[in-house]
Design an enzyme around this catalytic site. Structure first.
Site, PDB file in Angstrom:
ATOM      1  N   HIS A   1       2.680  10.170  -2.492  1.00  0.00           N
ATOM      2  CA  HIS A   1       3.664   9.745  -2.731  1.00  0.00           C
ATOM      3  C   HIS A   1       4.071   9.852  -4.069  1.00  0.00           C
ATOM      4  O   HIS A   1       4.336   9.389  -4.819  1.00  0.00           O
ATOM      5  CB  HIS A   1       4.604   9.189  -1.669  1.00  0.00           C
ATOM      6  CG  HIS A   1       6.292   8.580  -1.909  1.00  0.00           C
ATOM      7  ND1 HIS A   1       6.104   7.800  -2.690  1.00  0.00           N
ATOM      8  CD2 HIS A   1       7.000   9.476  -1.165  1.00  0.00           C
ATOM      9  CE1 HIS A   1       8.096   8.430  -2.221  1.00  0.00           C
ATOM     10  NE2 HIS A   1       8.332   8.727  -1.196  1.00  0.00           N
TER      11      HIS A   1
ATOM     12  N   ARG B   1      15.085  11.331  -7.682  1.00  0.00           N
ATOM     13  CA  ARG B   1      15.994  11.403  -6.926  1.00  0.00           C
ATOM     14  C   ARG B   1      17.463  11.092  -8.367  1.00  0.00           C
ATOM     15  O   ARG B   1      17.448  10.536  -9.297  1.00  0.00           O
ATOM     16  CB  ARG B   1      16.403  11.405  -5.811  1.00  0.00           C
ATOM     17  CG  ARG B   1      16.627   9.698  -5.855  1.00  0.00           C
ATOM     18  CD  ARG B   1      16.298   8.639  -4.520  1.00  0.00           C
ATOM     19  NE  ARG B   1      15.866   7.725  -4.528  1.00  0.00           N
ATOM     20  CZ  ARG B   1      14.806   6.822  -4.924  1.00  0.00           C
ATOM     21  NH1 ARG B   1      13.913   7.188  -4.823  1.00  0.00           N
ATOM     22  NH2 ARG B   1      14.495   5.502  -4.850  1.00  0.00           N
TER      23      ARG B   1
ATOM     24  N   HIS C   1      -2.801   3.946 -12.661  1.00  0.00           N
ATOM     25  CA  HIS C   1      -1.928   3.415 -12.923  1.00  0.00           C
ATOM     26  C   HIS C   1      -1.365   3.953 -13.699  1.00  0.00           C
ATOM     27  O   HIS C   1      -1.132   3.633 -14.924  1.00  0.00           O
ATOM     28  CB  HIS C   1      -2.597   1.701 -12.804  1.00  0.00           C
ATOM     29  CG  HIS C   1      -1.349   1.493 -11.321  1.00  0.00           C
ATOM     30  ND1 HIS C   1      -0.435   0.965 -11.308  1.00  0.00           N
ATOM     31  CD2 HIS C   1      -2.245   1.585  -9.995  1.00  0.00           C
ATOM     32  CE1 HIS C   1      -0.279   0.231 -10.293  1.00  0.00           C
ATOM     33  NE2 HIS C   1      -0.934   0.733  -8.826  1.00  0.00           N
TER      34      HIS C   1
ATOM     35  N   GLY D   1      20.847  14.874   7.812  1.00  0.00           N
ATOM     36  CA  GLY D   1      19.855  15.835   6.799  1.00  0.00           C
ATOM     37  C   GLY D   1      18.971  16.445   8.139  1.00  0.00           C
ATOM     38  O   GLY D   1      19.224  15.649   8.869  1.00  0.00           O
ATOM     39  N   ARG D   2      17.983  17.273   7.503  1.00  0.00           N
ATOM     40  CA  ARG D   2      17.324  17.749   8.392  1.00  0.00           C
ATOM     41  C   ARG D   2      15.916  17.781   8.387  1.00  0.00           C
ATOM     42  O   ARG D   2      14.990  17.581   7.597  1.00  0.00           O
ATOM     43  CB  ARG D   2      16.858  19.150   7.117  1.00  0.00           C
ATOM     44  CG  ARG D   2      16.098  20.421   8.380  1.00  0.00           C
ATOM     45  CD  ARG D   2      15.654  21.745   7.389  1.00  0.00           C
ATOM     46  NE  ARG D   2      15.292  22.638   8.302  1.00  0.00           N
ATOM     47  CZ  ARG D   2      14.150  23.092   7.962  1.00  0.00           C
ATOM     48  NH1 ARG D   2      13.627  22.637   7.108  1.00  0.00           N
ATOM     49  NH2 ARG D   2      13.742  24.049   8.599  1.00  0.00           N
TER      50      ARG D   2
END
Length: 309
Positions: A115, A119, A154, A268-269
């Protein structure tokens, strides 16, 4: 770290962040397509309250059972509650948010799920000046543990952070370990990586550079692992274990993940933010792997608070 506000943020700054995020989406999709051999569909969408995004998705690929790389840039009249938990003074603020979020669920149980999210958010309270911050991170969720994979992952996470201070990677790693934790199971989701939120410590230019660095280190962090694991031989027991452990991923995303909550609370979608769910998953009542097996080693050697470097 200081929680100093980023001030001012110009529309040119916002345009620069948007351009980077769109390019990052393309770069990651292209890299994943080269490994899988398939093509990600492109689904552009609009949000009635303002803004929209581009979803890129592959399902049933040769290597990737399901993978999505989403870009969104949305506007709203009121920040959702999930975004004001650490900034209650911004309750009721209008907002502008953009980011790239991805999840990859490989077919082979020996290849880990991953993941990434980066943002940027600007909030303008009813009375007061706009404030802005960055967030994001990347984490790895193996079903079978490999020390060399964990060290490589890492190592890249640290390389992304090191130009911004020797304290950044240890802090972001700790925040990742704390965030991606299933409190109801009392176990980590995976082996962590980096996680940061509400970040505005350096001023716009350097904060943006940090976010860019995290995003740009994803491909060199993940693709070598995917390339060396996706062709390993496996059977039904390994596949069953993968589907069982995927259940933990679903539990975290629906119960604890603030990004999922933000999407739901901001209207949201749904297809865009629930693309993170694996296509197949199973649950078994009170299942415990046999001592001495590779499955047991996942719990005792990898899903623990551990320094990998």
């Amino acid at each position: 770290m200081s929680r100093a506000e980023i001030s001012p943020v110009t529309r040119e700054d916002v345009a620069d962040v948007r351009a980077f995020l769109l390019k990052l989406q393309d770069d990651i999709v292209n890299a994943l397509q080269r490994v899988d051999g398939g093509t990600f569909i492109r689904d552009e969408w609009q949000r009635p309250e303002g803004g929209g995004g581009i979803s890129r998705l592959i399902e049933g690929g040769r290597v990737i059972e399901r993978g999505g790389v989403n870009f969104s840039h949305v506007f709203g009249a009121k920040l959702p509650p999930s975004a004001t938990l650490v900034r209650p003074e911004l309750t009721g603020a209008k907002f502008e948010a953009m980011g790239v979020s991805l999840v990859v669920h490989p077919l082979n149980p020996y290849a880990p799920t991953t993941h990434l999210n980066v943002r940027f958010l600007i909030a303008t309270p009813p009375e007061g000046d706009p404030v802005a911050w960055f967030g994001g991170g990347m984490d790895l969720t193996p079903y079978y543990g490999f020390v060399d994979d964990a060290m490589h992952w890492h190592g890249q996470a640290k390389a992304a952070c090191d130009p911004f201070g020797v304290d950044i990677y240890p802090r972001f790693k700790k925040q990742c370990d704390e965030y991606f934790y299933l409190k109801h199971r009392q176990e980590p989701r995976g082996i962590g990586g980096t996680f940061f939120d509400d970040f505005s410590a350096f001023g716009f230019a350097e904060n943006f550079a940090l976010m860019r660095s995290v995003g740009e280190h994803f491909v060199p962090a993940y693709l070598p692992i995917l390339q060396r694991r996706h062709e390993m031989s496996y059977g039904v027991p390994q596949r069953d274990w993968q589907l069982y452990r995927r259940g933990r991923y679903v539990e975290f995303n629906l119960v604890w993940d603030r990004g999922t909550h933000f999407g739901l609370q901001s209207n949201g979608r749904t297809e865009a933010f629930l693309m993170s769910m694996p296509p197949l998953v199973s649950w078994r009542y009170d299942y415990k792997p046999t001592t001495g097996t590779p499955e047991y080693a996942l719990y005792t050697e990898f899903l623990i608070n551990r320094e990998w470097l």
